[in-house]
Design a protein around this motif. Structure first.
Motif, mmCIF file in Angstrom:
data_model
loop_
_atom_site.group_PDB
_atom_site.id
_atom_site.type_symbol
_atom_site.label_atom_id
_atom_site.label_comp_id
_atom_site.label_asym_id
_atom_site.label_seq_id
_atom_site.Cartn_x
_atom_site.Cartn_y
_atom_site.Cartn_z
ATOM 1 N N THR A 1 -6.775 -10.010 -6.414
ATOM 2 C CA THR A 1 -6.090 -10.515 -5.451
ATOM 3 C C THR A 1 -5.768 -11.902 -6.031
ATOM 4 O OG1 THR A 1 -7.995 -11.283 -4.181
ATOM 5 C CG2 THR A 1 -7.339 -9.237 -3.655
ATOM 6 N N ARG B 1 2.152 -6.480 -4.549
ATOM 7 C CA ARG B 1 3.163 -7.243 -4.683
ATOM 8 C C ARG B 1 3.947 -6.943 -5.953
ATOM 9 N NH1 ARG B 1 2.987 -11.983 -1.815
ATOM 10 N NH2 ARG B 1 3.723 -13.424 -3.576
ATOM 11 N N TYR C 1 -1.398 -2.007 0.183
ATOM 12 C CA TYR C 1 -1.516 -3.165 0.968
ATOM 13 C C TYR C 1 -0.158 -3.711 1.377
ATOM 14 C CZ TYR C 1 -6.394 -2.658 -0.358
ATOM 15 O OH TYR C 1 -7.690 -2.140 -0.346
ATOM 16 N N ASP C 2 -0.080 -4.614 2.527
ATOM 17 C CA ASP C 2 1.031 -5.079 2.908
ATOM 18 C C ASP C 2 1.142 -6.410 1.679
ATOM 19 O OD1 ASP C 2 2.711 -7.145 3.684
ATOM 20 O OD2 ASP C 2 2.468 -6.580 5.906
ATOM 21 N N VAL D 1 2.520 -9.303 1.711
ATOM 22 C CA VAL D 1 2.571 -10.797 2.011
ATOM 23 C C VAL D 1 1.579 -11.205 3.144
ATOM 24 C CG1 VAL D 1 5.183 -10.942 1.538
ATOM 25 C CG2 VAL D 1 4.313 -10.222 3.975
ATOM 26 N N LYS D 2 0.673 -10.149 3.659
ATOM 27 C CA LYS D 2 -0.409 -10.535 4.438
ATOM 28 C C LYS D 2 -1.535 -10.891 3.928
ATOM 29 C CE LYS D 2 -3.193 -8.311 8.129
ATOM 30 N NZ LYS D 2 -3.438 -7.089 8.924
ATOM 31 N N PRO D 3 -1.927 -12.259 4.081
ATOM 32 C CA PRO D 3 -3.161 -12.883 3.434
ATOM 33 C C PRO D 3 -4.467 -12.097 3.890
ATOM 34 C CG PRO D 3 -2.111 -14.151 5.084
ATOM 35 C CD PRO D 3 -1.253 -12.876 5.127
ATOM 36 N N ASP D 4 -5.615 -12.484 3.171
ATOM 37 C CA ASP D 4 -6.844 -11.812 3.560
ATOM 38 C C ASP D 4 -7.679 -13.023 2.959
ATOM 39 O OD1 ASP D 4 -9.111 -10.570 3.948
ATOM 40 O OD2 ASP D 4 -8.883 -8.794 2.771
ATOM 41 N N TYR D 5 -8.149 -13.655 3.691
ATOM 42 C CA TYR D 5 -8.894 -15.020 3.346
ATOM 43 C C TYR D 5 -10.409 -14.671 2.940
ATOM 44 C CZ TYR D 5 -4.838 -17.589 4.966
ATOM 45 O OH TYR D 5 -3.617 -17.913 5.196
ATOM 46 N N ARG E 1 -3.940 -11.659 -1.065
ATOM 47 C CA ARG E 1 -3.189 -10.643 -1.081
ATOM 48 C C ARG E 1 -3.237 -9.755 -2.404
ATOM 49 N NH1 ARG E 1 1.835 -14.744 -0.170
ATOM 50 N NH2 ARG E 1 0.911 -15.394 -2.174
#
Length: 299
Positions: free
Chosen positions: A82, A92, A60-61, A63-67, A87
Motif C-alpha cells: 500500500t 492503482r 480495491y478502490d 483512490v479510497k484511502p485506508d488509514y 491505497r
C-alpha cells in the motif's frame, strides 16, 4: 476420372503455393521467428486487456484511502503493498494502465495524423512550403522533447488533456521528417510520373499511390513512439504537470513514492517497473514489426 482429378489437385497446389508466398504470410513468418517480439506482443495484449477489464478485476478502490494500512509491504492481502494513504498499489497500477495507454495512444495518433499529412504534402510539392516546414521542424528539434512538453504545459496548464496536446505537438515533427523522406523517394518513381501524365489529381496521387508506400514506415514508427509518449507523460506527471492527485497515473505514483525510498521502496518500485516493462514491450514490438516488414531480409 483420373484426368478430371489431376487439374483440381494442380489448382489446389497452386493456391497453396500462392498463399504461402503472399505478403501477409511472409510477414507472419518473419514476425513469429522473433522471440522477443512475440514476448512483447504477449505483454501488450495483457496491457490492452487491463485497459478494458481492469476495473472489473481490481481488488480495491484505487483512490479510497485506508488509514489502518499505511505503507504496508507486499502481502497476501495487498500483493504489491500500500502507499502513504493505505491505497492498494496493485489496484492503482491496474487503473493507471488505462490512463497511460489512452494518453499515449491518443497523443501519438494525433501527432502521426498531422505529421503524415504535412510530411506528404511537403515532400510532394516541395518549394518554399517544404522549406518552411523543415525549418520549423529544425527549430523544434533544437529543443529536447521534455522541455517542449514542459513549455506547452506551462502555457496550457496542468492536466491529462494538456499532456495529450503537449506530447502530440512533440510527435508531429518526428513524423513529418520520416514521411517526407519516404515521399521524396517515391514521388519520382515511374508509376507516379505515369499517374501525373494521365492527369490524375495531386490529392489522389498522394493518398492512393504515395501514402500506401509510406504506411509501413509510419506504422513501425507509430508503435515505437508510444513507449516514448508513455515516458514523457509519466515524466510530466512526475513533475506535477500531468495527472493530478488522487488520479492513479504511473508517473504521479512514482513521484509520491520517492519520499519513501528508504522506508517503503515498494511504493516507487512497482510503478517504475510498470513504466519500464510497458516502454520496453512497445520498443521490442516495434523492432520486430520493422524487421518483419523489411523486404530486404531474406527468409
Amino acid at each position: 476420372m483420373s484426368q478430371s482429378v489431376t487439374p483440381v489437385r494442380t489448382n489446389q497446389c497452386a493456391l497453396i503455393r500462392a498463399t504461402a508466398n503472399s505478403p501477409v504470410h511472409q510477414f507472419l513468418r518473419r514476425f513469429f521467428r522473433q522471440k522477443l517480439a512475440i514476448a512483447a506482443s504477449a505483454v501488450l495484449v495483457a496491457l490492452f486487456l487491463l485497459t478494458i477489464i481492469g476495473p472489473a478485476i481490481s481488488p480495491y478502490d484505487p483512490v479510497k484511502p485506508d488509514y489502518n494500512s499505511l505503507l504496508q509491504p507486499p502481502s497476501a492481502r495487498n500483493l504489491l503493498g500500500t502507499d502513504e494513504f493505505g491505497r492498494d498499489i496493485l489496484s492503482r497500477i491496474i487503473y493507471g494502465t488505462r490512463i497511460s495507454i489512452t494518453v499515449s495512444l491518443s497523443s501519438v495518433f494525433i501527432g502521426s495524423v498531422i505529421g503524415t499529412v504535412v510530411g506528404l504534402t511537403a515532400g510532394y510539392y516541395g518549394g518554399s512550403y517544404d522549406s518552411f516546414v523543415m525549418r520549423t521542424c529544425d527549430i523544434m528539434f533544437a529543443f529536447p522533447g521534455i522541455l517542449q512538453a514542459i513549455a506547452i504545459i506551462a502555457i496550457l496548464g496542468p492536466g491529462l488533456h494538456n499532456v495529450i496536446v503537449a506530447v502530440a505537438i512533440y510527435t508531429v515533427p518526428q513524423f513529418i521528417r520520416i514521411i517526407r523522406g519516404s515521399t521524396l523517394a517515391l514521388k519520382n518513381m515511374m508509376y507516379i510520373e505515369a499517374a501525373r501524365a494521365v492527369g490524375i489529381p495531386d490529392r489522389l496521387i498522394i493518398w492512393k499511390h504515395i501514402f500506401p508506400g509510406t504506411f509501413s514506415i509510419a506504422l513501425v514508427y507509430f508503435t515505437m513512439r508510444i513507449g516514448t509518449a508513455i515516458l514523457i507523460a509519466a515524466s510530466l506527471s512526475f513533475l506535477g504537470l500531468g495527472a493530478q492527485p488522487p488520479l492513479p497515473e504511473w508517473g504521479a505514483m512514482l513521484s509520491s513514492g520517492r519520499e519513501y525510498l528508504m522506508s517503503a521502496p515498494h511504493v516507487a518500485l512497482f510503478p517504475g517497473l510498470a513504466i519500464l516493462i510497458t516502454c520496453l514491450a512497445f520498443n521490442l514490438f516495434g523492432d520486430g514489426l520493422r524487421d518483419a516488414l523489411d523486404r530486404k531480409i531474406v527468409d
